[in-house]
Design an enzyme around this catalytic site. Structure first.
Site, short mmCIF file in Angstrom:
data_model
loop_
_atom_site.label_atom_id
_atom_site.label_comp_id
_atom_site.label_asym_id
_atom_site.label_seq_id
_atom_site.Cartn_x
_atom_site.Cartn_y
_atom_site.Cartn_z
CB THR A 17 44.56 82.28 -36.14
OG1 THR A 17 44.39 82.06 -34.75
CG2 THR A 17 43.21 82.26 -36.83
CD GLN A 38 49.23 76.39 -26.05
OE1 GLN A 38 50.04 76.47 -25.12
NE2 GLN A 38 48.34 77.33 -26.28
CB SER A 48 51.28 82.06 -31.90
OG SER A 48 50.37 82.74 -32.69
CB ALA A 49 55.78 85.51 -31.39
CB CYS A 85 39.94 81.22 -28.95
SG CYS A 85 41.69 80.95 -28.90
N1 PMP Z 1 46.71 76.84 -32.11
C1 PMP Z 1 46.84 76.61 -30.80
C2 PMP Z 1 47.14 75.22 -30.35
C3 PMP Z 1 46.71 77.65 -29.89
O1 PMP Z 1 46.85 77.40 -28.59
C4 PMP Z 1 46.44 78.95 -30.35
C5 PMP Z 1 46.27 80.10 -29.39
N2 PMP Z 1 45.33 79.87 -28.39
C6 PMP Z 1 46.32 79.15 -31.74
C7 PMP Z 1 46.46 78.07 -32.59
C8 PMP Z 1 46.04 80.50 -32.32
O2 PMP Z 1 47.07 81.37 -32.08
P1 PMP Z 1 46.88 82.95 -32.40
O3 PMP Z 1 45.64 83.36 -31.69
O4 PMP Z 1 48.11 83.56 -31.87
O5 PMP Z 1 46.73 83.08 -33.87
#
Ligand code: PMP
Length: 411
Positions: free
Chosen positions: A74, A200, A220-221, A347
């Site tokens: 994010t 992803q 994201s880890a 989310c």
């Molecule tokens: N981009 C994608 C494609 C995601 O799947 C996600 C997590 N659902 C995010 C961004 C955001 O990741 P994070 O919540 O770890 O910041």
């Protein structure tokens, strides 16, 4: 007796691997120094952060100085888009020009791209084109090409969609943009930068940045068996980008804030494990189970359909829709059986709005409401999938009977 719980929501998050947790633990209570401190404690922590950076650079095929640790995808997406716009704005002020920049993205991005783009558009900071995917959930390179304008400065396209798992032609888009940029540079037009949200994709697809032709990449880890709250923005050297948060010199002044050392160590370990042969075998196993699941559901549940592309999709994703059924009902019903799945992205699954991803495929509201996302991971067995199919069939039948009875009462 405790019911067995089956987790089939690996796109929302993954459990932290024991090896990864073990690598992280010493940095909570022993190697707890601040990497910005010059004493021994600090230097020990700095070494750990730098090792993680080297591992990430090795994975993405870039220089360690092009890896920027963030709090997750994010933040990486926010930094990529807002940071480019800020840099463009500064250049405009310096050169006393007043051109509104243009950004191209898609209608089915994760909200951390989509909402940022909508906000900058509302604020009058940029003009945005939101491209529609085709009905299989694929973005066509020629649709991007068609929407490029003289003021286009950024293209942001996700690598794998988080809801329907579709795989976008990032390397093909990268190649096309490279050619277009060669022409633009001859005409002194601004270079079009290319960003991909690869959150992803990292587990399953080639993420070598030169193969993809990207200038920026987010991840994201916690989607790769690492900890939550840590991620990366890869930024190619020379990319005109500015920091969007102030207050510290960390990450070459690109991202202020004390490093989350244990999480960064976990990210480094998680990313280094992806290249293992064992991981490749795991993803083949996941794909076989996923194909088996799709075949059985489509054959045995009447009025069931697969959302997204049959072939161009992540090996762990199955996204179905069912006639006359609300996805939320299925999620709750399966949860009572100890099986965790989702309707869309984690989310937005609190909201009862139909998924923007499914609507972008041209599905009607009621079709978008009847969807179910099942995402597999390395701890899933054939036995788990068999139980899921059994419980899913029961739930669909039961919910259809209930909605049939309710409708009959109103006749
Ligand atoms: N981009 C994608 C494609 C995601 O799947 C996600 C997590 N659902 C995010 C961004 C955001 O990741 P994070 O919540 O770890 O910041």
């Amino acid at each position: 007796m405790n019911k067995k719980k089956i987790y089939l929501d690996y796109a929302a998050t993954t459990p932290v691997d024991s090896e990864i947790l073990e690598a992280m633990l010493p940095y909570f209570s022993k190697g707890y120094g601040n990497p910005m401190s010059i004493h021994g404690f600090g230097q020990e922590a700095l070494e750990a952060v730098d090792e993680a950076r080297d591992r990430a650079a090795d994975f993405f095929g870039c220089a360690p100085s092009e890896i920027f640790f963030t709090s997750g995808a994010t933040e990486s997406n926010n930094l990529a888009i807002k940071g480019i716009l800020k840099s463009f704005r500064i250049l405009q002020l310096q050169t006393k020009k007043d051109i509104k920049p243009h950004i191209i993205t898609t209608k089915f991005e994760h909200h951390s791209v989509l909402d940022v783009c909508k906000a900058v558009e509302r604020g009058g900071f940029a003009e945005i084109t939101f491209i529609n995917p085709d009905k299989e959930g694929l973005i066509l390179t020629r649709d991007i090409e068609k929407t490029i304008k003289p003021n286009t400065i950024l293209v942001s396209i996700m690598y794998v969609n988080n809801e329907i798992g579709t795989l976008q032609p990032i390397a093909e888009i990268g190649k096309k943009l490279k050619k277009i940029n060669e022409e633009r540079q001859k005409n002194k037009q601004p270079r079009i930068l290319f960003h991909t949200d690869a959150t992803q994709a990292v587990n399953y697809f080639n993420c070598t940045v030169d193969d993809l032709g990207v200038d920026m990449l987010s991840m994201s880890a916690h989607k790769i068996y690492g900890p939550k709250g840590v991620g990366i923005l890869y930024i190619r050297k020379g990319t005109p980008i500015k920091n969007i948060q102030q207050g510290g010199d960390q990450e070459l002044k690109m991202r202020a804030g004390t490093h989350n050392v244990p999480a960064i160590v976990g990210l480094g370990k998680a990313i280094s494990m992806i290249k293992n042969q064992k991981t490749k075998e795991e993803s083949n196993k996941i794909k076989k189970l996923r194909d088996y699941l799709i075949a059985r559901v489509l054959k045995e549940i009447p009025g069931s359909y697969l959302n997204g592309s049959k072939n161009m999709r992540s090996p762990n994703n199955a996204n179905f829709r069912f006639d006359d059924i609300e996805g939320e009902g299925l999620v709750l019903s399966l949860d009572l059986d100890g099986i965790a799945v989702s309707t869309g992205s984690a989310c937005s699954s609190g909201a009862l709005e139909p998924s923007h991803v499914l609507l972008s495929l041209g599905l009607k509201h009621e079709q978008a409401h009847g969807s179910l996302r099942i995402t597999l991971g390395k701890h899933i067995s054939r036995e788990d999938v068999e139980l899921l199919i059994l419980k899913l069939k029961e739930a669909v039948e039961r919910l259809r009977k209930i909605s049939g009875n309710v409708l009959a009462e109103f006749k």
